[in-house]
Design an enzyme around this catalytic site. Structure first.
Site, PDB file in Angstrom:
ATOM      1  N   GLY A  67       0.776  -1.231   0.000  1.00 41.07           N
ATOM      2  CA  GLY A  67       0.000   0.000   0.000  1.00 41.07           C
ATOM      3  C   GLY A  67       0.807   1.279   0.000  1.00 41.07           C
ATOM      4  O   GLY A  67       0.228   2.372  -0.029  1.00 41.07           O
ATOM      5  N   GLY A  72       2.852   2.163  -2.390  1.00 36.79           N
ATOM      6  CA  GLY A  72       3.008   2.633  -3.764  1.00 36.79           C
ATOM      7  C   GLY A  72       4.275   2.173  -4.444  1.00 36.79           C
ATOM      8  O   GLY A  72       4.714   2.777  -5.424  1.00 36.79           O
ATOM      9  N   LYS A  73       4.879   1.060  -3.970  1.00 40.80           N
ATOM     10  CA  LYS A  73       6.131   0.624  -4.588  1.00 40.80           C
ATOM     11  C   LYS A  73       5.920   0.173  -6.029  1.00 40.80           C
ATOM     12  O   LYS A  73       6.808   0.355  -6.869  1.00 40.80           O
ATOM     13  CB  LYS A  73       6.824  -0.448  -3.758  1.00 40.80           C
ATOM     14  CG  LYS A  73       6.101  -1.745  -3.569  1.00 40.80           C
ATOM     15  CD  LYS A  73       6.934  -2.707  -2.726  1.00 40.80           C
ATOM     16  CE  LYS A  73       6.188  -4.023  -2.518  1.00 40.80           C
ATOM     17  NZ  LYS A  73       4.990  -3.859  -1.663  1.00 40.80           N
ATOM     18  N   THR A  74       4.749  -0.419  -6.340  1.00 42.93           N
ATOM     19  CA  THR A  74       4.486  -0.809  -7.729  1.00 42.93           C
ATOM     20  C   THR A  74       4.426   0.417  -8.629  1.00 42.93           C
ATOM     21  O   THR A  74       4.990   0.431  -9.726  1.00 42.93           O
ATOM     22  CB  THR A  74       3.172  -1.604  -7.827  1.00 42.93           C
ATOM     23  OG1 THR A  74       3.313  -2.835  -7.120  1.00 42.93           O
ATOM     24  CG2 THR A  74       2.818  -1.906  -9.279  1.00 42.93           C
ATOM     25  N   SER A  75       3.749   1.463  -8.171  1.00 40.50           N
ATOM     26  CA  SER A  75       3.670   2.702  -8.959  1.00 40.50           C
ATOM     27  C   SER A  75       5.053   3.294  -9.179  1.00 40.50           C
ATOM     28  O   SER A  75       5.395   3.713 -10.302  1.00 40.50           O
ATOM     29  CB  SER A  75       2.786   3.730  -8.246  1.00 40.50           C
ATOM     30  OG  SER A  75       1.475   3.248  -8.110  1.00 40.50           O
ATOM     31  N   ASP A 131       5.245  -9.741  -6.792  1.00 34.16           N
ATOM     32  CA  ASP A 131       4.229  -9.450  -5.780  1.00 34.16           C
ATOM     33  C   ASP A 131       3.003 -10.324  -6.013  1.00 34.16           C
ATOM     34  O   ASP A 131       2.449 -10.340  -7.117  1.00 34.16           O
ATOM     35  CB  ASP A 131       3.836  -7.965  -5.874  1.00 34.16           C
ATOM     36  CG  ASP A 131       3.057  -7.487  -4.670  1.00 34.16           C
ATOM     37  OD1 ASP A 131       2.348  -8.312  -4.066  1.00 34.16           O
ATOM     38  OD2 ASP A 131       3.154  -6.301  -4.339  1.00 34.16           O
ATOM     39  N   THR A 186      -3.782  -2.433  -3.387  1.00 28.08           N
ATOM     40  CA  THR A 186      -2.903  -3.456  -2.830  1.00 28.08           C
ATOM     41  C   THR A 186      -3.356  -3.936  -1.451  1.00 28.08           C
ATOM     42  O   THR A 186      -3.420  -5.150  -1.215  1.00 28.08           O
ATOM     43  CB  THR A 186      -1.446  -2.955  -2.787  1.00 28.08           C
ATOM     44  OG1 THR A 186      -1.029  -2.656  -4.123  1.00 28.08           O
ATOM     45  CG2 THR A 186      -0.522  -4.004  -2.191  1.00 28.08           C
TER      46      THR A 186
END
Length: 587
Positions: free
Chosen positions: A18, A20-23, A45, A501
């Site tokens: 949550g 924002g590491k994917t972003s 992930d 997430t």
């Protein structure tokens, strides 16, 4: 961006769910590709939404992002990875061990530790095999392995013979099995990870005390096995464009205080701060805006009206809990979603209604003391000390299962007992003592064991099955696991945020619990901007981005409570009581 300067070949992004590491990983891959580099973006992930971000179907094969020349992506499917890994370990002992033992081994290989190692097993080739992936200038990883995983991969021993001989309890040894044959590949992968000229670790956090504390723990853990350099990205900081209403001003002050108190271990690392954007990071245009300062120009004109959602007060859940007169309430969820606050609010509400309540937690005692701000009549507060529980459990395992091992075997067993899965089992042994109290009064538990832990205890003949053998199935005994499975005795409350997430992660937790025969009773969506009924255009746009996740949660459960994002943290009896008295902030 500091973390993008002179970027090495491998970039790893890690952080709590949550944050924002994917972003940030996707925006990094996009930026590097726009600069003319050939880039592979890899996600390990379990809740990966890389495909959703780019608007394409990716999956388990390298897929070119057509709208971004030079960029390809790969989503390693954790379930497929675990299944292949599990089969590789079990196949050599199939036919040598009884089916019950094989089932125990299979369950021991179903937890988060195994998922992490199996996924890492999949992408070691990306780190070690230049012949297959040498064409890429950069490989960007969304989700980095923990120090525990890397330490396991450094172990030289093979446990196949140990398992085949049926010695001891395989639950403590599962993740180590079958590593020997891949030792050289793992060694090359670990060598790449620990070389700062080839690999950069990027720790992604929100401007929150718990989130910043998590990146410090991760950094120190990786530090111990040779990954010494790192960069910090503080994501989602409320910008001036959010306006001057009281809620916005209070949130900015809270975030500034958290950043000012950043833990010492990561305070000196190069740091970038990214503004919160009004909408979700979906689509190439949105990703291209992530590294730019936020201004009013980022807010769509049609965002101003904002959504209105039906209030769902936490008080309604407390009313239902109270009807039983006693029982167990377990607040579960991923880190940073507010489990401690929700558990404390429920406990305080029940105590103020005249009930005897025991609130227990695995969080540090000082944190719970700060949350409650003093004693409340009828409310007993305790802390289960995870370190003491884990030490006791490790000593027990070493004295029993480790007694017949040689020095190398004992060393490997001691290393495996450092696993988070072992921690869960150890803490559950302490929880089980508290669970029995719910026969007489209310017990509220903050942080609870996962379904994997419960099944593991059952499948390996630990507490539940051992008691069943001792007293027989006809004597009406109730073990902790049976109590947790009984909805009349236990109410499991899943806590999440209205973000993609965290909701996906709690969905996985729900499935995990249901495998153990435990059916969650209610969900709580915490810190909801939509439930706070904001007035400024920016915050109303953020509120609109939550609606999809709120509606999704309502399809997953019959009971849901919404807690609004508050201008002040809910600390102390008065503010905690307000959470179960008011359904939302005044409009």
């Amino acid at each position: 961006m500091k973390f993008l300067q002179n970027a090495p070949r491998f970039l790893f992004f890690t952080g709590k769910g949550g944050v924002g590491k994917t972003s940030v990983a996707c925006a990094t891959a996009l930026t590097l590709a726009r600069a003319g580099r050939k880039v592979l973006l890899v996600s390990t992930d379990p809740a990966s939404n890389v495909g959703q971000v780019f608007g394409v179907t990716i999956g388990n094969t390298v897929t070119a992002i057509q709208d971004v020349p030079g960029l390809s992506a790969l989503e390693i499917d954790p379930e497929q990875a675990v299944e292949a890994y599990r089969e590789r370990i079990i196949a050599p002992v199939r036919g040598l061990l009884p089916e019950t033992e094989l089932a125990g081994i299979a369950e021991s290989l179903s937890g988060s530790c195994t998922t992490e190692i199996a996924s890492f097993d999949e992408f070691t080739n990306l780190l070690a095999d230049d012949s297959s992936y040498g064409e890429y200038d950069h490989i960007v990883f969304d989700t980095a392995p923990t120090g525990h995983t890397i330490r396991l991969l450094q172990l030289p021993g093979s446990w196949t013979d140990f398992l085949a001989a049926g010695k001891g309890d395989p639950s403590c040894l599962g993740p180590l099995s079958g590593l020997e044959k891949h030792k050289q590949v793992y060694a090359k992968a670990v060598q790449a990870l620990t070389d700062p000229a080839r690999t950069r670790l990027v720790l992604v956090s929100r401007a929150q005390t718990s989130s910043l504390g998590e990146i410090e723990r991760t950094y120190l853990e990786l530090n111990r096995i040779g990954i010494g350099s790192g960069y910090v990205v503080v994501n989602g900081v409320l910008p001036e464009a959010a306006g001057e209403e009281d809620l916005a001003q209070a949130l900015r002050a809270r975030e500034a205080a958290a950043i000012a108190a950043i833990p010492d271990a990561v305070a000196g690392l190069p740091r970038d701060v990214l503004d919160l954007k009004p909408g979700n990071m979906v689509g190439i245009a949105a990703l291209e805006s992530l590294f730019a300062p936020t201004s009013g120009a980022h807010i769509a004109d049609d965002a101003a009206p904002g959504p209105e959602i039906e209030d769902a007060p936490l008080a309604a859940l407390v009313d239902e809990v109270e009807l039983g007169g006693h029982g167990l309430v377990m607040c579960m969820g991923k880190g940073g979603v507010g489990k401690t606050t929700v558990a404390a609010a429920i406990a305080v509400a029940l105590a103020k209604r005249g009930h005897a309540v025991h609130l227990t937690t695995t969080d540090p005692a000082a944190h719970l003391t700060e949350t409650l701000h003093g004693s409340i009549p009828g409310l007993k507060v305790s802390r289960i000390d995870p370190e003491a529980a884990i030490q006791e459990y490790r000593s027990h395992v070493m004295e029993t299962k480790g007694r017949s091992l040689d020095d190398d075997g004992r060393a490997a067993l001691a290393e495996d007992l450092m696993s988070p899965c072992t921690d869960e089992v150890a803490v559950f042994r302490q929880f089980s003592r508290v669970v029995q109290e719910s026969r007489r009064h209310f017990v509220v538990i903050d942080t609870a064991p996962t379904g994997h832990t419960l099944l593991l205890l059952d499948a390996t003949g630990s507490y539940h099955r051992e008691i069943a053998r001792q007293v027989g199935d006809t004597m009406g005994f109730v073990t902790p696991l049976m109590r947790l499975q009984d909805p009349a005795r236990t109410k499991v409350v899943l806590v999440t945020l209205a973000e993609t997430t965290p909701v996906l992660e709690v969905e996985e937790l729900k499935s995990d619990l249901e495998r153990a025969g435990i059916h969650p009773w209610a969900w709580v969506i915490n810190n909801s901007i939509a439930a706070a009924h904001p007035r400024t255009t920016f915050l109303r746009a953020r509120a609109a981005s939550e609606i999809e996740q709120i509606m999704k949660v309502r399809t997953l459960t019959d009971r849901v409570a919404l807690i609004p994002l508050l201008a002040e943290e809910p600390i102390g009896e008065e503010k905690l009581s307000a959470l179960t008295a008011l359904s939302s902030l005044p409009a």
